[in-house]
Motif scaffolding. Sequence first.
Motif, PDB file in Angstrom:
ATOM      1  N   UNK A  27       0.735  -1.281   0.099  1.00  0.00           N
ATOM      2  CA  UNK A  27      -0.012  -0.014  -0.119  1.00  0.00           C
ATOM      3  C   UNK A  27       0.841   1.338   0.056  1.00  0.00           C
ATOM      4  N   UNK A  28       2.042   0.991   0.746  1.00  0.00           N
ATOM      5  CA  UNK A  28       2.872   2.424   0.945  1.00  0.00           C
ATOM      6  C   UNK A  28       3.525   2.794  -0.418  1.00  0.00           C
ATOM      7  N   UNK A  29       3.646   1.480  -1.179  1.00  0.00           N
ATOM      8  CA  UNK A  29       4.488   1.800  -2.477  1.00  0.00           C
ATOM      9  C   UNK A  29       3.421   1.928  -3.696  1.00  0.00           C
ATOM     10  N   UNK A  30       2.219   1.781  -3.652  1.00  0.00           N
ATOM     11  CA  UNK A  30       1.308   1.685  -4.692  1.00  0.00           C
ATOM     12  C   UNK A  30       0.751   2.555  -5.245  1.00  0.00           C
ATOM     13  N   UNK A  31       1.091   3.978  -5.064  1.00  0.00           N
ATOM     14  CA  UNK A  31       0.714   4.906  -5.807  1.00  0.00           C
ATOM     15  C   UNK A  31      -0.645   5.669  -5.505  1.00  0.00           C
ATOM     16  N   UNK A  32      -1.263   4.803  -4.718  1.00  0.00           N
ATOM     17  CA  UNK A  32      -2.775   5.424  -4.386  1.00  0.00           C
ATOM     18  C   UNK A  32      -2.714   6.305  -3.056  1.00  0.00           C
ATOM     19  N   UNK A  33      -3.134   7.426  -2.747  1.00  0.00           N
ATOM     20  CA  UNK A  33      -3.223   8.008  -1.589  1.00  0.00           C
ATOM     21  C   UNK A  33      -3.958   7.092  -0.556  1.00  0.00           C
ATOM     22  N   UNK A  34      -3.208   6.981   0.820  1.00  0.00           N
ATOM     23  CA  UNK A  34      -3.818   5.981   1.502  1.00  0.00           C
ATOM     24  C   UNK A  34      -3.683   6.309   2.980  1.00  0.00           C
ATOM     25  N   UNK A  35      -4.645   5.633   3.874  1.00  0.00           N
ATOM     26  CA  UNK A  35      -4.380   5.793   5.271  1.00  0.00           C
ATOM     27  C   UNK A  35      -4.395   4.347   5.852  1.00  0.00           C
ATOM     28  N   UNK A  36      -3.173   3.884   6.413  1.00  0.00           N
ATOM     29  CA  UNK A  36      -3.524   2.544   7.213  1.00  0.00           C
ATOM     30  C   UNK A  36      -3.715   2.870   8.744  1.00  0.00           C
ATOM     31  N   UNK A  37      -4.951   1.983   9.020  1.00  0.00           N
ATOM     32  CA  UNK A  37      -5.261   2.044  10.376  1.00  0.00           C
ATOM     33  C   UNK A  37      -4.874   0.844  11.026  1.00  0.00           C
ATOM     34  N   UNK A  38      -4.000   1.063  12.115  1.00  0.00           N
ATOM     35  CA  UNK A  38      -3.678  -0.192  12.714  1.00  0.00           C
ATOM     36  C   UNK A  38      -4.254  -0.362  14.016  1.00  0.00           C
ATOM     37  N   UNK A  39      -5.276  -1.344  14.377  1.00  0.00           N
ATOM     38  CA  UNK A  39      -5.965  -1.619  15.523  1.00  0.00           C
ATOM     39  C   UNK A  39      -5.408  -2.728  16.309  1.00  0.00           C
ATOM     40  N   UNK A  40      -5.605  -2.757  17.630  1.00  0.00           N
ATOM     41  CA  UNK A  40      -5.669  -3.731  18.663  1.00  0.00           C
ATOM     42  C   UNK A  40      -6.335  -4.758  18.501  1.00  0.00           C
ATOM     43  N   UNK A  41      -6.145  -6.028  19.232  1.00  0.00           N
ATOM     44  CA  UNK A  41      -7.151  -7.137  19.118  1.00  0.00           C
ATOM     45  C   UNK A  41      -8.626  -6.621  19.308  1.00  0.00           C
ATOM     46  N   UNK A  42      -9.600  -7.134  18.969  1.00  0.00           N
ATOM     47  CA  UNK A  42     -11.105  -6.936  19.187  1.00  0.00           C
ATOM     48  C   UNK A  42     -11.610  -7.705  20.462  1.00  0.00           C
ATOM     49  N   UNK A  43     -12.220  -7.178  21.294  1.00  0.00           N
ATOM     50  CA  UNK A  43     -13.096  -7.693  22.321  1.00  0.00           C
ATOM     51  C   UNK A  43     -13.585  -8.932  21.769  1.00  0.00           C
ATOM     52  N   UNK A  44     -14.304  -9.121  20.473  1.00  0.00           N
ATOM     53  CA  UNK A  44     -14.927 -10.402  20.237  1.00  0.00           C
ATOM     54  C   UNK A  44     -13.931 -11.583  20.005  1.00  0.00           C
ATOM     55  N   UNK A  45     -12.686 -11.149  19.929  1.00  0.00           N
ATOM     56  CA  UNK A  45     -11.888 -12.313  19.810  1.00  0.00           C
ATOM     57  C   UNK A  45     -11.040 -12.822  20.995  1.00  0.00           C
ATOM     58  N   UNK A  46     -11.517 -12.232  22.120  1.00  0.00           N
ATOM     59  CA  UNK A  46     -10.570 -12.665  23.238  1.00  0.00           C
ATOM     60  C   UNK A  46     -11.221 -13.821  23.791  1.00  0.00           C
ATOM     61  N   UNK A  47     -12.217 -14.454  23.674  1.00  0.00           N
ATOM     62  CA  UNK A  47     -12.723 -15.895  24.213  1.00  0.00           C
ATOM     63  C   UNK A  47     -12.171 -16.688  23.030  1.00  0.00           C
ATOM     64  N   UNK A  48     -12.018 -16.373  21.775  1.00  0.00           N
ATOM     65  CA  UNK A  48     -11.132 -17.752  20.956  1.00  0.00           C
ATOM     66  C   UNK A  48      -9.617 -17.632  21.374  1.00  0.00           C
ATOM     67  N   UNK A  49      -9.133 -16.402  21.846  1.00  0.00           N
ATOM     68  CA  UNK A  49      -7.800 -16.520  22.307  1.00  0.00           C
ATOM     69  C   UNK A  49      -7.684 -17.596  23.405  1.00  0.00           C
ATOM     70  N   UNK A  50      -8.576 -17.602  24.334  1.00  0.00           N
ATOM     71  CA  UNK A  50      -8.457 -18.446  25.512  1.00  0.00           C
ATOM     72  C   UNK A  50      -8.790 -19.860  24.967  1.00  0.00           C
ATOM     73  N   UNK A  51      -9.523 -20.182  23.935  1.00  0.00           N
ATOM     74  CA  UNK A  51      -9.930 -21.466  23.377  1.00  0.00           C
ATOM     75  C   UNK A  51      -8.712 -21.801  22.703  1.00  0.00           C
ATOM     76  N   UNK A  52      -7.800 -20.925  21.961  1.00  0.00           N
ATOM     77  CA  UNK A  52      -6.590 -21.610  21.242  1.00  0.00           C
ATOM     78  C   UNK A  52      -5.610 -21.974  22.272  1.00  0.00           C
ATOM     79  N   UNK A  53      -5.550 -21.327  23.373  1.00  0.00           N
ATOM     80  CA  UNK A  53      -4.384 -21.765  24.426  1.00  0.00           C
ATOM     81  C   UNK A  53      -5.095 -22.494  25.506  1.00  0.00           C
ATOM     82  N   UNK A  54      -6.127 -23.305  25.194  1.00  0.00           N
ATOM     83  CA  UNK A  54      -6.698 -24.317  26.102  1.00  0.00           C
ATOM     84  C   UNK A  54      -6.367 -25.648  25.798  1.00  0.00           C
ATOM     85  N   UNK A  55      -5.781 -26.422  27.128  1.00  0.00           N
ATOM     86  CA  UNK A  55      -5.563 -27.855  27.169  1.00  0.00           C
ATOM     87  C   UNK A  55      -6.192 -28.295  28.353  1.00  0.00           C
TER      88      UNK A  55
END
Length: 251
Positions: free
Chosen positions: A118-146
């Motif tokens: 995107x930075x080298x693509x020649x189209x004016x841009x804005x990159x929005x970097x977000x932190x993890x969503x609340x909606x994915x906190x439970x899946x994080x727990x699931x991925x690390x469950x034994x």
Amino acid sequence: MKVVIVGGSGLIGKKLSTLLRQSGHEVTSASPSSGVNTVTGEGLAQALAGAQVVVDVSNSPSFADDQVMQFFQDSTRNLLAASTNAGVGHFVALSVVGADRAPASGYLRAKVAQESLIEGGGVPYTIVRATQFFEFLMPIAQANTSGQTVRLPTGPLQPIASSDVAAALSEVVGHEPLNGIRDIAGPQAVPLDDLIRHVLRTAKDAREVVTDHDATYFGAPLTDSSLIPAGKHWTGRTSLDHWLAAEADAR
């Protein structure tokens, strides 16, 4: 303006579509379900015709290292080419806070590759970097469950509500391109183990969170600065406790 949302049928895309329409914009949702395939280029020219802004909130159908890299590279190249041909004046893309600080993650390496295109693509841009969503906190727990144990490191996360992500993107659409990166995050940074412990306790989930400094975040080791904003950033209004309460009321 005419705004095309790539990935418009997903979690963020649906919320963003609603906000932009409420602001008076003409919104086109582009996804495979609407006949637009960014990986092959199918339907892109038609979808982007007359668009002033393109917002890419799409995601890879596979998180396998090679496949996620291929998706973001192919999709982004095709989107940038179609945007150039359509005369798009602002290309907005959703990425991940700290993507460039966690190279052990194949997914985050792919997001960095997307940003570079995107930075080298020649189209004016804005990159929005977000932190993890609340909606994915439970899946994080699931991925690390034994069994009944969840093993997590202490590196902090500063999670954000998806509705706040959509609100931030809506603001960006209404402004001139930054030709740079804007970080957005939730109101509070919390060690990952404590964060998931709180989410499980609130949900009356009996699993035990065990602090494990050798545990990783989807394959990436976490430091105290890996996945939180490094400096000035846009802060969401929704607290985790408010979101958890609203989720409980909705069930």
